[in-house]
Write a protein that holds these residues in place. Structure first.
Motif, PDB file in Angstrom:
ATOM      1  N   LYS A 433      32.390  26.176   3.040  1.00 51.66           N
ATOM      2  CA  LYS A 433      32.933  27.534   2.924  1.00 51.66           C
ATOM      3  C   LYS A 433      32.311  28.209   1.706  1.00 51.66           C
ATOM      4  N   ALA A 434      31.147  28.812   1.930  1.00 50.60           N
ATOM      5  CA  ALA A 434      30.431  29.473   0.841  1.00 50.60           C
ATOM      6  C   ALA A 434      29.530  30.564   1.414  1.00 50.60           C
ATOM      7  N   GLY A 435      29.255  31.561   0.626  1.00 48.38           N
ATOM      8  CA  GLY A 435      28.455  32.702   1.085  1.00 48.38           C
ATOM      9  C   GLY A 435      26.957  32.444   1.140  1.00 48.38           C
ATOM     10  N   VAL A 436      26.484  31.451   0.407  1.00 43.42           N
ATOM     11  CA  VAL A 436      25.057  31.134   0.388  1.00 43.42           C
ATOM     12  C   VAL A 436      24.895  29.618   0.407  1.00 43.42           C
ATOM     13  N   VAL A 437      24.009  29.115   1.239  1.00 46.49           N
ATOM     14  CA  VAL A 437      23.741  27.674   1.281  1.00 46.49           C
ATOM     15  C   VAL A 437      22.243  27.451   1.100  1.00 46.49           C
ATOM     16  N   TRP A 438      21.905  26.568   0.171  1.00 47.06           N
ATOM     17  CA  TRP A 438      20.500  26.215  -0.045  1.00 47.06           C
ATOM     18  C   TRP A 438      20.280  24.787   0.425  1.00 47.06           C
ATOM     19  N   ILE A 439      19.283  24.584   1.275  1.00 47.77           N
ATOM     20  CA  ILE A 439      18.949  23.253   1.776  1.00 47.77           C
ATOM     21  C   ILE A 439      17.636  22.811   1.147  1.00 47.77           C
ATOM     22  N   ASN A 440      17.697  21.718   0.396  1.00 46.93           N
ATOM     23  CA  ASN A 440      16.529  21.188  -0.335  1.00 46.93           C
ATOM     24  C   ASN A 440      15.888  22.221  -1.246  1.00 46.93           C
ATOM     25  N   THR A 441      16.696  23.126  -1.772  1.00 47.36           N
ATOM     26  CA  THR A 441      16.259  24.090  -2.775  1.00 47.36           C
ATOM     27  C   THR A 441      17.518  24.633  -3.451  1.00 47.36           C
ATOM     28  N   PHE A 442      17.338  25.458  -4.473  1.00 44.15           N
ATOM     29  CA  PHE A 442      18.518  26.040  -5.144  1.00 44.15           C
ATOM     30  C   PHE A 442      18.112  27.307  -5.879  1.00 44.15           C
ATOM     31  N   ASN A 443      19.047  28.243  -5.995  1.00 44.20           N
ATOM     32  CA  ASN A 443      18.809  29.492  -6.750  1.00 44.20           C
ATOM     33  C   ASN A 443      17.614  30.292  -6.236  1.00 44.20           C
TER      34      ASN A 443
END
Ligand code: NAP
Ligand code: MG
Length: 491
Positions: A433-443
């Motif tokens: 439950k989040a507005g942004v999801v990063w898969i194998n990365t971040f920011n």
């Protein structure tokens, strides 16, 4: 020391009270600039100017000309990027490498992107039955109050100003008291670009006075806020008195999740990007680091070793990777959480102290990259937003155990996952439950991609086409094409 006045109705003016405040350079604690302090009387003037501009020149300007002004502004920012980056680093403390290569390019990108949208905001025709014609107009909301935080001063100004202006609104912007300088420099470029007077007004001052006056103002049609969840709630309550429209981008306590099957080297680098970027002062920071039990020791060993090598110091030095925290208050707050962690039974495996820096930096607000291990998800350090370079490491056994813990928070801004299992990655992206999801990365960010929160991380989405929803309203227009009187009540 530079001095700045308020920017109201296209003019530089002192505050009505004559009061000013000093903003320090967080790397040295020394005064950086003296800034006029806006209060209710100044906010009143700014809102009146924004209203005149909205009813006057701005609403008569073509969408193309609005877009051209925004594009001109983006070019002026680009031409002045290195100077603005230095100002941003001096006011906020972030490493010059970040201001120059991330913040400023993204500021330019946002103005450029929304410049293009000005001419593409359209209504629609609706296929209604009978001899009726129904269409919609997508119109601006009016005068917008915008309150922004200190962690990305210019970028947050860009996220707010660009879509609002593209859609044809006028603005009263209040920068954070800790970092007002960038916005005042931006005002000079807004003037130079040729925006009509009163379209953008900038009123630096304190949240409790200038900010509160803006949120409560009956002449404001919409209020947009980025900052703490606590103040976000205050804003929503205040705005309710006039039913002012509200959008909120608030805090976070993002889970950043490392599965045993991930590329551990990549995951360690991603965990560091998640929590140490911008001194950890990032609303979407991966501050809850969930690590699968079987790789915990190996992962923590690598993470601590690399965190210990982060170059903390003079933010103007291009080799510096971490500058000071933004203020003495924030530094104290972070230190307080180190004590809380120990009391709660967590282990400090890296950092947790002020580094020893010499010369002018001795009085700066520096803190070392900090890792808490043995954290349980219900501890305060795992539930409260610390907003510093401090990560809480929590272990998990399997996917079910993980998902339950990851979603067990009042926040829902972002999440990261590190795995080589593609189905697991997408399953997680759907269930978190989040507005942004990063898969194998971040920011990772782009002006075209929406950003915003689930749950108490706020409402509304900034950037992308979604941002235009925040700054437009829809009017439905009906036309009778039959030419006959309405037959309902007979003759
Ligand atoms: P904050 O108080 O929420 O500040 C954000 C903005 O709101 C600033 O411009 C602030 O002005 C203004 N403000 C404060 N009180 C207000 C009020 N009653 N009415 C209207 N506006 C008001 O955040 P902070 O105190 O600087 O930092 C405290 C904590 O908030 C941090 O430790 C962090 O957890 C969180 N935070 C989150 C974000 C984010 O992006 N989600 C950003 C910053 C901080 P002043 O500058 O005068 O306070
Ligand atoms: Mg504050």
């Amino acid at each position: 020391m530079n001095k700045y006045q308020l920017f109201i109705d296209g003019q530089w003016v002192d505050s009505e009270s004559g009061k000013t405040f000093t903003t320090p350079n967080p790397a040295t604690g020394q005064p950086l600039a003296e800034v006029a302090e806006a209060d209710k009387a100044d906010v009143d003037k700014a809102v009146a100017a924004a209203r005149r501009a909205y009813e006057g020149k701005w609403s008569k300007m073509s969408a193309r000309d609005r877009g051209r002004l925004l594009y001109k502004l983006s070019q002026l920012i680009e031409q002045n990027a290195s100077q603005l980056a230095e100002i941003e680093t001096a006011d906020n403390g972030k490493p010059i490498k970040e201001s120059l290569y991330v913040d400023l390019p993204q500021v330019v990108e946002n103005f450029e992107y929304f410049a293009g949208w000005s001419t593409k905001i359209e209504g629609e025709t609706i296929p209604v039955p009978g001899r009726m014609f129904n269409y919609t107009l997508r119109e601006p909301i009016g005068v917008c109050g915008q309150i922004i935080p200190w962690n990305f001063p210019l970028l947050m100004a860009a996220w707010k100003l660009a879509p609002a202006l593209a859609a044809g609104n006028t603005i009263v912007l209040k920068p954070a008291e800790q970092t007002p300088v960038g916005a005042m420099e931006l005002a000079k470029l807004i003037q130079e670009a040729g925006f009509p007077e009163g379209v953008v007004n900038i009123v630096p001052g304190y949240g409790e006075t200038a900010g509160a006056a803006l949120a409560a103002h009956p002449g404001i049609d919409k209020i947009a806020f980025t900052g703490s969840t606590e103040v976000g709630k205050l804003i929503a309550k205040t705005a309710a008195n006039n039913l002012t429209k509200v959008s909120l981008e608030l805090g976070g306590k993002a889970p950043n999740i490392v599965f045993a099957d991930s590329d551990l080297d990549q995951a360690v680098a991603g965990a560091m990007m998640g929590i140490f970027y911008n001194q950890g002062q990032v609303c979407c920071a991966g501050s809850r680091l969930f690590v699968e039990e079987s790789v915990k020791d190996q992962f923590l060993g690598q993470l601590s070793e690399r965190a210990g090598r982060i170059a903390v110091g003079d933010p103007m030095n291009k080799a510096t990777q971490m500058g000071p925290q933004v203020s003495a208050e924030q530094l104290d707050r972070i230190k307080g959480y180190v004590d809380i962690a120990r009391e709660e039974g967590a282990t400090v495996v890296a950092g947790g102290a002020t580094p020893h820096l010499d010369g002018p930096f001795e009085k700066g607000y520096f803190f070392t990259p900090t890792i808490f291990a043995d954290v349980k998800n219900d501890m305060r350090v795992a539930q409260e937003e610390i907003f510093g370079p401090v990560v809480s490491v929590i272990t998990f056994k399997d996917e079910d155990d993980l998902l339950r813990q990851a979603n067990d928070t009042i926040y829902g801004l972002s999440a990261g996952i590190w795995t080589r299992d593609i189905t697991r990655a997408h399953r997680f992206a759907k269930e978190i439950k989040a507005g942004v999801v990063w898969i194998n990365t971040f920011n990772v960010f782009n002006a075209a991609s929406p950003f915003g929160g689930y749950k108490q991380s706020g409402y509304g989405r900034e950037m992308g086409r979604h941002a235009l929803e925040l700054y437009t309203q829809v009017k439905s227009v009906w036309v009778d094409l039959s030419g006959r009187p309405i037959g309902w009540f007979g003759k």
